[in-house]
Design an enzyme around this catalytic site. Structure first.
Site, short mmCIF file in Angstrom:
data_model
loop_
_atom_site.label_atom_id
_atom_site.label_comp_id
_atom_site.label_asym_id
_atom_site.label_seq_id
_atom_site.Cartn_x
_atom_site.Cartn_y
_atom_site.Cartn_z
N HIS A 99 79.56 49.49 25.14
CA HIS A 99 80.99 49.53 25.48
C HIS A 99 81.07 49.48 27.01
CE1 HIS A 99 84.94 51.48 26.04
NE2 HIS A 99 85.21 51.14 24.79
N ASP A 114 75.62 57.51 24.62
CA ASP A 114 77.05 57.36 24.39
C ASP A 114 77.29 57.75 22.93
OD1 ASP A 114 79.51 56.40 23.59
OD2 ASP A 114 79.35 54.52 24.69
N GLN A 167 80.90 56.96 19.06
CA GLN A 167 81.04 56.52 17.66
C GLN A 167 80.11 57.26 16.71
OE1 GLN A 167 83.48 54.73 16.70
NE2 GLN A 167 84.14 53.68 18.55
N LYS A 217 88.53 60.56 18.77
CA LYS A 217 87.96 59.75 17.68
C LYS A 217 87.46 60.63 16.54
CE LYS A 217 86.23 56.22 20.89
NZ LYS A 217 87.13 55.09 20.78
N CYS A 255 86.33 46.12 24.13
CA CYS A 255 85.71 46.62 25.37
C CYS A 255 84.22 46.32 25.40
CB CYS A 255 85.95 48.12 25.56
SG CYS A 255 87.69 48.54 25.62
N1 7TS Z 1 81.73 54.15 23.91
C1 7TS Z 1 81.94 53.61 22.71
C2 7TS Z 1 80.78 53.20 21.87
C3 7TS Z 1 83.25 53.45 22.24
O1 7TS Z 1 83.45 52.92 21.04
C4 7TS Z 1 84.33 53.87 23.07
C5 7TS Z 1 85.75 53.65 22.66
C6 7TS Z 1 84.04 54.44 24.30
C7 7TS Z 1 82.73 54.56 24.70
C8 7TS Z 1 85.11 54.95 25.22
O2 7TS Z 1 85.73 56.06 24.70
P1 7TS Z 1 87.00 56.73 25.45
O3 7TS Z 1 87.47 57.75 24.50
O4 7TS Z 1 86.49 57.28 26.73
O5 7TS Z 1 87.97 55.62 25.67
N2 7TS Z 1 85.92 52.59 21.76
C9 7TS Z 1 87.06 51.98 21.40
C10 7TS Z 1 87.09 50.99 20.42
O6 7TS Z 1 86.11 50.58 19.81
N3 7TS Z 1 88.34 50.57 20.28
O7 7TS Z 1 89.12 51.25 21.14
C11 7TS Z 1 88.33 52.14 21.83
#
Ligand code: 7TS
Length: 408
Positions: free
Chosen positions: A121, A198, A201, A224, A362
């Protein structure tokens, strides 16, 4: 798992969108929130609200207890050991940026290497690009197999004694695959590098044991995993955190301030400058209680069942391409319909009450690796059912027909 009873606890699911009962298949972007989380945040504001770690008054100590209690819940959820190894952040992005800005920029120099993968990501890619640029270190990528997985042989070849940081996602938000974090961590450590994970997910969907994985840093987001937006956490090993500089300076993170010099509080407070996200932490604590009551293993199994069902059901549609490996995948399916742009797919699905995400997720370098500009993605959580996937498959058939390409 009694899915109907679980669904009852999510008020948002019980509504019609564009005249159809909502099917929410975008939990990888952000999950929905159960009543217990919504109520915990409301209760906090109605009964306990005050700033933390300062006043001696009762509300101040209630708020502090709630905030620190949430930290303990995070530490237990991840089997992270001492709670001071948990730093509250805004989410995964903030956690990864903290490691890249504080740790990597002070440790890396010219000739060193930072190792990631092309499936990351943007929030686990750009911070390392920037850290490499700032320090003169080289950014290296572990290559991916045709199905998107990475082989330990390639990991062994890419990580060298010059590698200082390895940072990899546990679960890909596009390919739905699980990376062999424990094995990669062993290889990183053997070469003297630290391992950053990371966990955006993985944390919502499976049991995580950080002491067993032995990773050095682990970042995730509350929103999430049934928690509120704006809260997440970064785990870091005490031995590393103790030697790291804060990246935000101000109130609450200091020990002593003089006109020209200041010193910092102990961990984790030195990394939590300013008034923290107290209500968010309370909500995250309630989300952890909720998930643990159901059981992360049960949630994991339920989602894997859904993913297998969805993969099989969708792959029987003519003109569909599914991305990522068939086996060992978590609860999401990324796909494209031949000759239909994924944004059009998502728009038609929305008209039928089905929420999926379309775009590059992303992950622009991964999109280029897949040779597409965008995809559609259906992602599942504990409140989804086989019926949701049937609705998706039917709607995809109709989408294909709508665009004039009847599926046989
Ligand atoms: N890493 C992964 C693997 C992700 O899927 C996401 C967000 C992030 C980092 C960033 O997370 P945040 O909470 O700091 O924004 N992924 C997604 C997605 O797949 N669709 O919208 C956000």
């Amino acid at each position: 798992m009694n899915i109907n009873a679980i669904r009852e606890q999510f008020p948002i699911l019980h509504q019609e969108i564009n005249g159809h009962p909502l099917v929410y298949l975008d939990s990888a972007a952000s999950s929905q929130k159960p009543r217990s989380v919504i109520d915990a945040v409301k209760r906090y504001y109605e009964l306990d609200n005050a700033n933390v770690h300062r006043g001696v008054h009762t509300l101040g100590s209630r708020a502090t207890d709630a905030y620190e209690g949430a930290r303990e819940k995070v530490a237990k959820l991840l089997n992270a050991g001492a709670p001071e190894q948990i730093i509250f952040t805004r989410g995964t992005t903030t956690g990864l940026n903290l490691v890249a800005s504080s740790y990597a920029r002070s440790v890396c120099k010219e000739g060193d290497e930072i190792v990631i993968t092309p499936m990351e990501h943007h929030s686990n890619l750009i911070p390392w690009q920037q850290a490499a640029k700032a320090t003169g270190a080289t950014l290296k990528y572990i290559p991916m197999q045709p199905d998107g997985t990475i082989s330990l042989e390639d990991v062994e070849k890419t990580i060298t004694p010059q590698t200082k940081v390895v940072s990899i996602t546990y679960v890909s938000n596009v390919l739905g695959l699980i990376n062999p974090i424990k094995e990669i961590t062993r290889i990183a450590h053997r070469n003297g590098a630290i391992m950053v994970v990371d966990g955006a997910q993985s944390t919502p969907h499976m049991k995580i044991d950080l002491q067993d994985l032995d990773v050095d840093f682990y970042a995730f987001s509350g929103h999430k995993m049934c928690g509120p937006t704006g809260i997440g956490a970064l785990y870091g090993k005490k031995s590393l955190l103790n030697n790291m500089e804060p990246i935000e300076y101000g109130g609450e993170m200091i020990d002593f301030v003089d006109l020209y010099e200041s010193t910092w509080k102990e961990i984790p407070y030195r990394f939590e400058g300013g008034t923290p996200i107290i209500a968010g932490a309370v909500g995250l604590g309630a989300a952890i209680d909720f998930l643990q009551e159901i059981g992360l293993d049960e949630i994991d199994q339920h989602e894997r069942r859904l993913a297998t069902y969805a993969y099989e059901k969708l792959s029987s549609l003519e003109g569909i391409t599914l991305y990522g490996p068939k086996e060992n995948r978590v609860g999401l399916v990324t796909f494209n319909l031949e000759d239909v742009h994924p944004h059009d797919v998502a728009t038609v699905l929305d008209s039928k009450g089905i929420a999926v995400r379309a775009g590059h997720h992303c992950c622009q370098p991964l999109m280029r690796w897949l040779n597409v500009s965008a995809t559609a993605r259906a992602s599942f959580y504990l409140y989804n059912t086989e019926n949701d996937i049937d609705r998706l498959a039917d709607a995809l058939l109709q989408t294909k027909e709508f665009f004039g390409h009847a599926i046989g």
